[in-house]
Design an enzyme around this catalytic site. Structure first.
Site: not given
Ligand code: GAR
Length: 193
Positions: A20-21, A95, A97-98, A112, A114, A150
């Protein structure tokens, strides 16, 4: 995109699965006067997601839905979002898929982030694949969510140079720093063009 009326902020929900950063950076941004959005709900498919701690810290409502029975969980989710007047969904490390049906219900109102320069490296393990292919650059993309994974309209991208000694971990770390800046920037671009 005209979503809200009056001067109140657009009510957003952030969907997470892990650390969740990006959620944290969006919450911080939402509290600035220039932000067109407020974060009013956090949704997670994972009860152990570290990012859920931000719900408590910032007093934001949260809901955990397993998505094991996707149809049922998405129905519940739509009801929750409706009751809470959520107008915008920001996927941030979500993570799951809706379904097409769910996306249709929030058409043009799901964003989103990515970790690649889309359309390159859709899906998982983006950094590993970029390194294996000896790319000079990778980066991150904020895009609208469409029913194809995506593949929705790109709002903003940030390029990040791949260094000689990069591993997927070091590259992910540098890209994540850019993600935290790019998501708010993309939201500003959509609502204050
Ligand atoms: C992020 O790098 C985001 O872009 C990626 O997961 C990480 C989540 O980090 N998302 C995907 O790969 C979506 N397919 P976070 O939980 O620290 O925000």
């Amino acid at each position: 995109m005209a979503l809200s009326t009056g001067h109140s902020k657009i009510r957003a929900a952030v969907f997470i699965s892990g650390t969740g950063s990006n959620l944290k950076s969006l919450i911080k941004f939402s509290k600035t006067s220039k932000s067109p959005i407020s974060i009013d709900f956090i949704i997670s498919n994972n009860s152990k997601a570290k990012g859920l701690n931000y719900a408590k810290k910032y007093k934001i409502k949260k809901k955990i839905l397993s998505f094991k029975n996707k149809n049922l969980n998405e129905k519940k989710l739509l009801t929750i979002l409706k009751i809470n007047n959520i107008e915008l969904i920001c996927l941030a490390g979500f993570m799951k898929i809706l379904s097409k049906k769910f996306i249709k219900n929030f058409k043009g109102k799901i964003l989103n982030i990515h970790p690649s320069l889309l359309p390159k490296y859709k899906g998982l393990n983006t950094h590993k694949r970029a390194l294996i292919n000896k790319e000079k650059y990778s980066g991150c993309t904020v895009h609208f969510v469409s029913s194809k994974l995506d593949s929705g309209k790109i709002i903003l991208q940030k390029r990040v140079k791949i260094l000689k000694n990069d591993t997927d971990v070091s590259l992910a770390k540098r890209i994540l720093i850019e993600e935290h800046k790019l998501y708010p920037k993309a939201i500003l671009k959509i609502f204050n063009p």
